[in-house]
Write a protein that holds these residues in place. Structure first.
Motif, mmCIF file in Angstrom:
data_model
loop_
_atom_site.group_PDB
_atom_site.id
_atom_site.type_symbol
_atom_site.label_atom_id
_atom_site.label_comp_id
_atom_site.label_asym_id
_atom_site.label_seq_id
_atom_site.Cartn_x
_atom_site.Cartn_y
_atom_site.Cartn_z
ATOM 1 N N ILE A 1 0.825 -1.209 0.000
ATOM 2 C CA ILE A 1 0.000 0.000 0.000
ATOM 3 C C ILE A 1 0.861 1.261 0.000
ATOM 4 O O ILE A 1 0.551 2.238 -0.665
ATOM 5 N N ASP A 2 1.973 1.229 0.749
ATOM 6 C CA ASP A 2 2.825 2.410 0.866
ATOM 7 C C ASP A 2 3.538 2.742 -0.444
ATOM 8 O O ASP A 2 3.904 3.887 -0.672
ATOM 9 N N SER A 3 3.755 1.770 -1.309
ATOM 10 C CA SER A 3 4.459 2.051 -2.563
ATOM 11 C C SER A 3 3.529 2.528 -3.669
ATOM 12 O O SER A 3 3.988 2.881 -4.749
ATOM 13 N N LEU A 4 2.236 2.551 -3.413
ATOM 14 C CA LEU A 4 1.279 3.076 -4.388
ATOM 15 C C LEU A 4 1.176 4.595 -4.246
ATOM 16 O O LEU A 4 1.671 5.164 -3.271
ATOM 17 N N PRO A 5 0.557 5.293 -5.193
ATOM 18 C CA PRO A 5 0.579 6.760 -5.188
ATOM 19 C C PRO A 5 0.043 7.430 -3.920
ATOM 20 O O PRO A 5 0.413 8.551 -3.631
ATOM 21 N N GLN A 6 -0.799 6.771 -3.145
ATOM 22 C CA GLN A 6 -1.278 7.420 -1.929
ATOM 23 C C GLN A 6 -0.327 7.230 -0.756
ATOM 24 O O GLN A 6 -0.524 7.810 0.292
ATOM 25 N N GLY A 7 0.730 6.440 -0.920
ATOM 26 C CA GLY A 7 1.664 6.178 0.173
ATOM 27 C C GLY A 7 2.806 7.179 0.219
ATOM 28 O O GLY A 7 3.173 7.805 -0.775
ATOM 29 N N ASN A 8 3.385 7.313 1.391
ATOM 30 C CA ASN A 8 4.512 8.235 1.586
ATOM 31 C C ASN A 8 5.750 7.788 0.827
ATOM 32 O O ASN A 8 6.492 8.608 0.289
ATOM 33 N N TYR A 9 6.006 6.496 0.814
ATOM 34 C CA TYR A 9 7.206 5.973 0.152
ATOM 35 C C TYR A 9 7.220 6.306 -1.335
ATOM 36 O O TYR A 9 8.275 6.543 -1.911
ATOM 37 N N PHE A 10 6.070 6.343 -1.950
ATOM 38 C CA PHE A 10 5.968 6.669 -3.372
ATOM 39 C C PHE A 10 6.575 8.037 -3.649
ATOM 40 O O PHE A 10 7.382 8.202 -4.555
ATOM 41 N N HIS A 11 6.222 9.033 -2.874
ATOM 42 C CA HIS A 11 6.691 10.403 -3.107
ATOM 43 C C HIS A 11 8.144 10.585 -2.676
ATOM 44 O O HIS A 11 8.908 11.272 -3.339
ATOM 45 N N VAL A 12 8.529 9.955 -1.578
ATOM 46 C CA VAL A 12 9.905 10.077 -1.103
ATOM 47 C C VAL A 12 10.873 9.448 -2.091
ATOM 48 O O VAL A 12 11.908 10.018 -2.409
ATOM 49 N N GLY B 1 4.953 5.227 -14.119
ATOM 50 C CA GLY B 1 5.239 4.133 -15.032
ATOM 51 C C GLY B 1 5.822 2.909 -14.350
ATOM 52 O O GLY B 1 5.778 1.804 -14.881
ATOM 53 N N VAL B 2 6.354 3.085 -13.149
ATOM 54 C CA VAL B 2 6.974 1.988 -12.405
ATOM 55 C C VAL B 2 5.953 1.261 -11.520
ATOM 56 O O VAL B 2 6.228 0.169 -11.030
ATOM 57 N N ILE B 3 4.783 1.835 -11.340
ATOM 58 C CA ILE B 3 3.784 1.273 -10.421
ATOM 59 C C ILE B 3 3.427 -0.181 -10.739
ATOM 60 O O ILE B 3 3.348 -0.994 -9.817
ATOM 61 N N PRO B 4 3.204 -0.566 -11.996
ATOM 62 C CA PRO B 4 2.859 -1.978 -12.237
ATOM 63 C C PRO B 4 3.923 -2.952 -11.740
ATOM 64 O O PRO B 4 3.597 -3.997 -11.182
ATOM 65 N N TYR B 5 5.196 -2.596 -11.910
ATOM 66 C CA TYR B 5 6.270 -3.472 -11.455
ATOM 67 C C TYR B 5 6.309 -3.542 -9.934
ATOM 68 O O TYR B 5 6.510 -4.607 -9.352
ATOM 69 N N ALA C 1 3.782 -3.076 -7.956
ATOM 70 C CA ALA C 1 2.602 -3.814 -7.525
ATOM 71 C C ALA C 1 2.831 -5.318 -7.652
ATOM 72 O O ALA C 1 2.427 -6.091 -6.778
ATOM 73 N N ILE C 2 3.494 -5.751 -8.711
ATOM 74 C CA ILE C 2 3.790 -7.174 -8.887
ATOM 75 C C ILE C 2 4.755 -7.655 -7.799
ATOM 76 O O ILE C 2 4.545 -8.708 -7.182
ATOM 77 N N VAL C 3 5.806 -6.891 -7.556
ATOM 78 C CA VAL C 3 6.779 -7.268 -6.531
ATOM 79 C C VAL C 3 6.118 -7.276 -5.147
ATOM 80 O O VAL C 3 6.276 -8.217 -4.370
ATOM 81 N N GLY C 4 5.371 -6.235 -4.834
ATOM 82 C CA GLY C 4 4.718 -6.161 -3.533
ATOM 83 C C GLY C 4 3.654 -7.218 -3.346
ATOM 84 O O GLY C 4 3.536 -7.817 -2.272
ATOM 85 N N GLY C 5 2.878 -7.475 -4.374
ATOM 86 C CA GLY C 5 1.862 -8.517 -4.287
ATOM 87 C C GLY C 5 2.474 -9.892 -4.091
ATOM 88 O O GLY C 5 1.988 -10.694 -3.287
ATOM 89 N N THR C 6 3.548 -10.165 -4.818
ATOM 90 C CA THR C 6 4.259 -11.433 -4.655
ATOM 91 C C THR C 6 4.819 -11.557 -3.246
ATOM 92 O O THR C 6 4.725 -12.621 -2.620
ATOM 93 N N MET C 7 5.372 -10.469 -2.741
ATOM 94 C CA MET C 7 5.920 -10.465 -1.391
ATOM 95 C C MET C 7 4.829 -10.749 -0.358
ATOM 96 O O MET C 7 5.020 -11.548 0.560
ATOM 97 N N ALA C 8 3.676 -10.137 -0.515
ATOM 98 C CA ALA C 8 2.573 -10.346 0.424
ATOM 99 C C ALA C 8 2.033 -11.771 0.333
ATOM 100 O O ALA C 8 1.734 -12.396 1.355
ATOM 101 N N ILE C 9 1.910 -12.300 -0.869
ATOM 102 C CA ILE C 9 1.405 -13.668 -1.043
ATOM 103 C C ILE C 9 2.374 -14.685 -0.442
ATOM 104 O O ILE C 9 1.972 -15.601 0.273
ATOM 105 N N VAL C 10 3.665 -14.515 -0.716
ATOM 106 C CA VAL C 10 4.665 -15.445 -0.185
ATOM 107 C C VAL C 10 4.701 -15.373 1.344
ATOM 108 O O VAL C 10 4.758 -16.415 2.017
#
Length: 68
Positions: free
Chosen positions: A19-30, A44-48, A50-59
């Protein structure tokens, strides 16, 4: 519920990272400012991310929620 505190913390942390790496998160802007990227480039980097973060959460959920 039978979930160990450490396992619950790991699963919550990985979900928060996604969630933090998406546009509403602080990490995105920092991270955009620290890498001297424009918002358009950063979007343009958001899809990548999201894939990395989703995989991390699933694992993390599979390992700490079901296996350990």
């Amino acid at each position: 519920m039978g979930t160990a505190p450490l396992a619950a913390a790991v699963m919550v942390h990985t979900g928060a990272t996604v969630i933090d790496s998406l546009p509403q998160g602080n990490y995105f802007h920092v991270s955009a400012d620290s890498m001297k990227m424009t918002i358009k480039q950063r979007m343009g980097v958001i899809p990548y991310e999201a894939i990395v973060g989703g995989t991390m959460a699933i694992v993390a959920t599979l390992i700490y929620g079901f296996i350990l």
